[in-house]
Design a protein around this motif. Structure first.
Motif, PDB file in Angstrom:
ATOM      1  N   THR A 170       0.848  -1.195   0.000  1.00  0.00           N
ATOM      2  CA  THR A 170       0.000   0.000   0.000  1.00  0.00           C
ATOM      3  C   THR A 170       0.879   1.240   0.000  1.00  0.00           C
ATOM      4  OG1 THR A 170      -1.724  -1.151   1.193  1.00  0.00           O
ATOM      5  CG2 THR A 170      -1.800   1.238   1.259  1.00  0.00           C
ATOM      6  N   GLN A 171       0.545   2.159  -0.892  1.00  0.00           N
ATOM      7  CA  GLN A 171       1.235   3.441  -0.939  1.00  0.00           C
ATOM      8  C   GLN A 171       0.181   4.534  -1.060  1.00  0.00           C
ATOM      9  OE1 GLN A 171       3.987   3.925  -4.179  1.00  0.00           O
ATOM     10  NE2 GLN A 171       5.016   5.625  -3.190  1.00  0.00           N
ATOM     11  N   ASN A 172       0.255   5.504  -0.171  1.00  0.00           N
ATOM     12  CA  ASN A 172      -0.709   6.611  -0.139  1.00  0.00           C
ATOM     13  C   ASN A 172      -2.151   6.098  -0.054  1.00  0.00           C
ATOM     14  OD1 ASN A 172       1.388   8.530  -0.373  1.00  0.00           O
ATOM     15  ND2 ASN A 172       1.381   8.296  -2.596  1.00  0.00           N
ATOM     16  N   GLY A 173      -2.362   5.026   0.700  1.00  0.00           N
ATOM     17  CA  GLY A 173      -3.698   4.500   0.930  1.00  0.00           C
ATOM     18  C   GLY A 173      -4.245   3.622  -0.180  1.00  0.00           C
ATOM     19  N   SER A 174      -3.452   3.353  -1.211  1.00  0.00           N
ATOM     20  CA  SER A 174      -3.912   2.545  -2.337  1.00  0.00           C
ATOM     21  C   SER A 174      -3.137   1.237  -2.392  1.00  0.00           C
ATOM     22  CB  SER A 174      -3.726   3.318  -3.645  1.00  0.00           C
ATOM     23  OG  SER A 174      -4.128   2.532  -4.732  1.00  0.00           O
ATOM     24  N   SER A 175      -3.847   0.117  -2.273  1.00  0.00           N
ATOM     25  CA  SER A 175      -3.229  -1.200  -2.295  1.00  0.00           C
ATOM     26  C   SER A 175      -3.124  -1.704  -3.731  1.00  0.00           C
ATOM     27  CB  SER A 175      -4.061  -2.182  -1.463  1.00  0.00           C
ATOM     28  OG  SER A 175      -3.496  -3.467  -1.521  1.00  0.00           O
ATOM     29  N   THR A 176      -1.920  -2.136  -4.130  1.00  0.00           N
ATOM     30  CA  THR A 176      -1.724  -2.684  -5.470  1.00  0.00           C
ATOM     31  C   THR A 176      -0.867  -3.945  -5.400  1.00  0.00           C
ATOM     32  OG1 THR A 176       0.194  -1.269  -5.852  1.00  0.00           O
ATOM     33  CG2 THR A 176      -1.917  -0.470  -6.676  1.00  0.00           C
ATOM     34  N   GLU A 177      -1.147  -4.845  -6.323  1.00  0.00           N
ATOM     35  CA  GLU A 177      -0.382  -6.084  -6.396  1.00  0.00           C
ATOM     36  C   GLU A 177       0.982  -5.800  -7.006  1.00  0.00           C
ATOM     37  OE1 GLU A 177      -2.506  -9.617  -7.676  1.00  0.00           O
ATOM     38  OE2 GLU A 177      -0.736 -10.169  -8.846  1.00  0.00           O
ATOM     39  N   LYS A 178       2.027  -6.320  -6.365  1.00  0.00           N
ATOM     40  CA  LYS A 178       3.397  -6.106  -6.837  1.00  0.00           C
ATOM     41  C   LYS A 178       4.048  -7.379  -7.369  1.00  0.00           C
ATOM     42  CE  LYS A 178       3.578  -1.861  -5.273  1.00  0.00           C
ATOM     43  NZ  LYS A 178       2.782  -0.915  -5.938  1.00  0.00           N
ATOM     44  N   PHE A 179       3.596  -8.550  -6.886  1.00  0.00           N
ATOM     45  CA  PHE A 179       4.277  -9.811  -7.175  1.00  0.00           C
ATOM     46  C   PHE A 179       3.235 -10.920  -7.245  1.00  0.00           C
ATOM     47  CE2 PHE A 179       6.297 -13.662  -5.506  1.00  0.00           C
ATOM     48  CZ  PHE A 179       7.485 -13.719  -6.224  1.00  0.00           C
ATOM     49  N   ARG A 180       3.361 -11.823  -8.231  1.00  0.00           N
ATOM     50  CA  ARG A 180       2.410 -12.935  -8.348  1.00  0.00           C
ATOM     51  C   ARG A 180       3.114 -14.190  -8.825  1.00  0.00           C
ATOM     52  NH1 ARG A 180      -3.578 -13.654 -10.416  1.00  0.00           N
ATOM     53  NH2 ARG A 180      -3.799 -11.696  -9.287  1.00  0.00           N
ATOM     54  N   ILE A 181       2.722 -15.326  -8.240  1.00  0.00           N
ATOM     55  CA  ILE A 181       3.121 -16.641  -8.730  1.00  0.00           C
ATOM     56  C   ILE A 181       1.839 -17.327  -9.192  1.00  0.00           C
ATOM     57  CG2 ILE A 181       4.181 -18.858  -8.199  1.00  0.00           C
ATOM     58  CD1 ILE A 181       5.673 -17.461  -5.906  1.00  0.00           C
ATOM     59  N   THR A 182       1.801 -17.726 -10.449  1.00  0.00           N
ATOM     60  CA  THR A 182       0.604 -18.351 -11.012  1.00  0.00           C
ATOM     61  C   THR A 182       0.630 -19.860 -10.790  1.00  0.00           C
ATOM     62  OG1 THR A 182       1.622 -18.650 -13.181  1.00  0.00           O
ATOM     63  CG2 THR A 182       0.434 -16.577 -12.801  1.00  0.00           C
ATOM     64  N   SER A 183      -0.475 -20.504 -11.113  1.00  0.00           N
ATOM     65  CA  SER A 183      -0.589 -21.954 -10.918  1.00  0.00           C
ATOM     66  C   SER A 183       0.401 -22.735 -11.770  1.00  0.00           C
ATOM     67  CB  SER A 183      -2.011 -22.413 -11.231  1.00  0.00           C
ATOM     68  OG  SER A 183      -2.326 -22.117 -12.582  1.00  0.00           O
ATOM     69  N   ASN A 184       0.829 -22.178 -12.910  1.00  0.00           N
ATOM     70  CA  ASN A 184       1.791 -22.888 -13.750  1.00  0.00           C
ATOM     71  C   ASN A 184       3.236 -22.536 -13.414  1.00  0.00           C
ATOM     72  OD1 ASN A 184       2.041 -20.364 -14.842  1.00  0.00           O
ATOM     73  ND2 ASN A 184       1.339 -20.920 -16.886  1.00  0.00           N
ATOM     74  N   GLY A 185       3.440 -21.734 -12.340  1.00  0.00           N
ATOM     75  CA  GLY A 185       4.786 -21.435 -11.877  1.00  0.00           C
ATOM     76  C   GLY A 185       5.389 -20.165 -12.423  1.00  0.00           C
ATOM     77  N   ASN A 186       4.680 -19.463 -13.296  1.00  0.00           N
ATOM     78  CA  ASN A 186       5.196 -18.194 -13.788  1.00  0.00           C
ATOM     79  C   ASN A 186       5.207 -17.166 -12.670  1.00  0.00           C
ATOM     80  OD1 ASN A 186       5.475 -19.292 -16.309  1.00  0.00           O
ATOM     81  ND2 ASN A 186       3.698 -18.273 -17.193  1.00  0.00           N
ATOM     82  N   ILE A 187       6.230 -16.311 -12.680  1.00  0.00           N
ATOM     83  CA  ILE A 187       6.378 -15.280 -11.668  1.00  0.00           C
ATOM     84  C   ILE A 187       6.280 -13.924 -12.346  1.00  0.00           C
ATOM     85  CG2 ILE A 187       7.953 -14.232  -9.992  1.00  0.00           C
ATOM     86  CD1 ILE A 187       9.141 -17.066  -9.618  1.00  0.00           C
ATOM     87  N   GLY A 188       5.429 -13.064 -11.794  1.00  0.00           N
ATOM     88  CA  GLY A 188       5.268 -11.733 -12.335  1.00  0.00           C
ATOM     89  C   GLY A 188       5.604 -10.673 -11.308  1.00  0.00           C
ATOM     90  N   ILE A 189       6.386  -9.696 -11.713  1.00  0.00           N
ATOM     91  CA  ILE A 189       6.680  -8.541 -10.880  1.00  0.00           C
ATOM     92  C   ILE A 189       6.097  -7.331 -11.597  1.00  0.00           C
ATOM     93  CG2 ILE A 189       8.481  -7.102  -9.852  1.00  0.00           C
ATOM     94  CD1 ILE A 189      10.239  -9.636  -9.779  1.00  0.00           C
ATOM     95  N   GLY A 190       5.123  -6.685 -10.965  1.00  0.00           N
ATOM     96  CA  GLY A 190       4.462  -5.542 -11.583  1.00  0.00           C
ATOM     97  C   GLY A 190       3.403  -5.927 -12.597  1.00  0.00           C
ATOM     98  N   THR A 191       3.059  -7.198 -12.683  1.00  0.00           N
ATOM     99  CA  THR A 191       2.006  -7.662 -13.584  1.00  0.00           C
ATOM    100  C   THR A 191       1.189  -8.755 -12.896  1.00  0.00           C
ATOM    101  OG1 THR A 191       1.508  -8.688 -15.724  1.00  0.00           O
ATOM    102  CG2 THR A 191       3.593  -9.298 -14.711  1.00  0.00           C
ATOM    103  N   THR A 192      -0.103  -8.774 -13.152  1.00  0.00           N
ATOM    104  CA  THR A 192      -0.970  -9.797 -12.558  1.00  0.00           C
ATOM    105  C   THR A 192      -1.144 -11.001 -13.476  1.00  0.00           C
ATOM    106  OG1 THR A 192      -2.945  -8.731 -13.437  1.00  0.00           O
ATOM    107  CG2 THR A 192      -2.247  -8.085 -11.218  1.00  0.00           C
ATOM    108  N   SER A 193      -0.564 -10.937 -14.676  1.00  0.00           N
ATOM    109  CA  SER A 193      -0.699 -12.063 -15.611  1.00  0.00           C
ATOM    110  C   SER A 193       0.632 -12.348 -16.306  1.00  0.00           C
ATOM    111  CB  SER A 193      -1.792 -11.766 -16.635  1.00  0.00           C
ATOM    112  OG  SER A 193      -1.536 -10.532 -17.276  1.00  0.00           O
ATOM    113  N   PRO A 194       1.592 -12.920 -15.566  1.00  0.00           N
ATOM    114  CA  PRO A 194       2.892 -13.223 -16.175  1.00  0.00           C
ATOM    115  C   PRO A 194       2.781 -14.308 -17.241  1.00  0.00           C
ATOM    116  CG  PRO A 194       2.770 -14.125 -13.956  1.00  0.00           C
ATOM    117  CD  PRO A 194       1.541 -13.313 -14.155  1.00  0.00           C
ATOM    118  N   ASN A 195       3.451 -14.083 -18.377  1.00  0.00           N
ATOM    119  CA  ASN A 195       3.408 -15.031 -19.491  1.00  0.00           C
ATOM    120  C   ASN A 195       4.674 -15.866 -19.619  1.00  0.00           C
ATOM    121  OD1 ASN A 195       0.835 -14.233 -20.449  1.00  0.00           O
ATOM    122  ND2 ASN A 195       1.768 -12.373 -21.263  1.00  0.00           N
TER     123      ASN A 195
END
Length: 81
Positions: free
Chosen positions: A47-72
């Motif tokens: 959270t920055q300035n009261g706004s929560s945003t996703e920064k990091f994601r691991i998908t079911s197929n093992g892809n890792i995303g930084i700054g994206t919610t849908s790593p390819n």
């Protein structure tokens, strides 16, 4: 604080652990990637300035995303480093 969120409209469910005990803070979230709940993801929000945003994601197929919610790719970083 443990929060169970169920988005009935989209059919998705998630469980999050708030690290600060407040609503607007850093969170670790595990949720469904699809309507039927057969695939899951793990995400970290900050959270920055009261706004929560996703920064990091691991998908079911093992892809890792930084700054994206849908790593390819195995490692997908939004914006070049």
């Amino acid at each position: 604080m443990l929060e169970n969120r169920n988005d009935l409209e989209a059919g998705y469910q998630s469980v999050s652990i708030s690290l600060n005990g407040l609503y607007n803070d850093a969170k670790i979230i595990g949720g469904n990637e699809d309507f039927y709940g057969s695939d899951g993801y793990l995400a970290i929000n900050t959270t920055q300035n009261g706004s929560s945003t996703e920064k990091f994601r691991i998908t079911s197929n093992g892809n890792i995303g930084i700054g994206t919610t849908s790593p390819n790719n195995n490692l997908d970083i939004k914006n070049n480093v």
